[in-house]
Design an enzyme around this catalytic site. Sequence first.
Site, PDB file in Angstrom:
ATOM      1  N   HIS A  77      22.134 -10.477   4.643  1.00  0.00           N
ATOM      2  CA  HIS A  77      21.319  -9.360   5.124  1.00  0.00           C
ATOM      3  C   HIS A  77      19.858  -9.812   5.169  1.00  0.00           C
ATOM      4  O   HIS A  77      19.410 -10.578   4.312  1.00  0.00           O
ATOM      5  CB  HIS A  77      21.484  -8.152   4.195  1.00  0.00           C
ATOM      6  CG  HIS A  77      20.889  -6.912   4.788  1.00  0.00           C
ATOM      7  ND1 HIS A  77      19.541  -6.666   4.757  1.00  0.00           N
ATOM      8  CD2 HIS A  77      21.451  -5.883   5.461  1.00  0.00           C
ATOM      9  CE1 HIS A  77      19.299  -5.515   5.383  1.00  0.00           C
ATOM     10  NE2 HIS A  77      20.445  -5.025   5.818  1.00  0.00           N
TER      11      HIS A  77
ATOM     12  N   GLU B 204      21.952  -7.879  13.611  1.00  0.00           N
ATOM     13  CA  GLU B 204      20.939  -6.961  13.113  1.00  0.00           C
ATOM     14  C   GLU B 204      19.545  -7.528  13.362  1.00  0.00           C
ATOM     15  O   GLU B 204      19.029  -8.291  12.514  1.00  0.00           O
ATOM     16  CB  GLU B 204      21.112  -6.747  11.607  1.00  0.00           C
ATOM     17  CG  GLU B 204      22.392  -6.060  11.226  1.00  0.00           C
ATOM     18  CD  GLU B 204      22.197  -5.241   9.959  1.00  0.00           C
ATOM     19  OE1 GLU B 204      22.412  -4.022  10.000  1.00  0.00           O
ATOM     20  OE2 GLU B 204      21.816  -5.815   8.925  1.00  0.00           O
TER      21      GLU B 204
END
Length: 270
Positions: free
Chosen positions: A94, A166
């Site tokens: 992430h 993302e």
Amino acid sequence: MSKKYVIANFKMNKTDEEVVSYIEKFKEKVKDFNTEIILSVPFVSIKTASLMVKNSNILIAGQNLNENDFGAFTGEINAEMLCSVGASAVLVGHSERRNHFKETDVIINKKIMKGLRSGLISVLCVGETLFDKKNNLTTQVLQRQITECLNSIYANELSHIVIAYEPVWAIGTGVVATKEEIEGAIKTIRMLLTNLYDEKIASKVKVVYGGSINEKNVKEIKSIKGIDGVLVGGASLDEEKFYKIVSEFNEKGTSEKGTKKVSKKKTIEK
Ligand code: PGA
């Protein structure tokens, strides 16, 4: 029609009590959905959450794991520990981990390996920063991240990997990437996977989008060609909003039970 993935990332939010109250309400509403639902909850709530979703269509994920097996790594959690409390998946790479905790693609690759060995599904997050975007480096960044993070991962292990595109500039900002940008990035990711494996394998890998998804913009995002679902941060904290997002991906009329926890015994094809 292949199943869609809708993944929540609670980040460092919600006490154990709040997670319990969320799942109590949410589980009931989605019980007939055929969507793959993954809730990435804080470590301390994994066990409780896993027990609550037993025999349901919801899987529980950790938000990180350490790339080492065990030992003197104060404050860290390994893959085996995640499995021992019932996690079936884990988020890796992430942008917040890459940024705040200086995780490199090499470290992320090791985390995926450890996850795979324990039977965990890895949700691998990739994406460019605003600087990269402004300098037309998106393809180059995706190429580096995909190639390095998937180093030495066998084709038959890709069924345990979900790739989340993302863009860093879209995370938590309220700025969603355009349909064209998302479609382009998904195409690039599949092209990179084709180069690493082959076209047939690449077409089967799940690729989802994350970055400022909410219950209002999800319909448009869902219509993007090649998209297999979404990864939701902020809007997943509200059980009602997240339910609406999941509902968009539920293929009506084909209700069936969700994926069972993945088997820990896997044969690696060379
Ligand atoms: P966001 O977060 O939905 O709040 O933008 C997405 C993520 O961090 O995965």
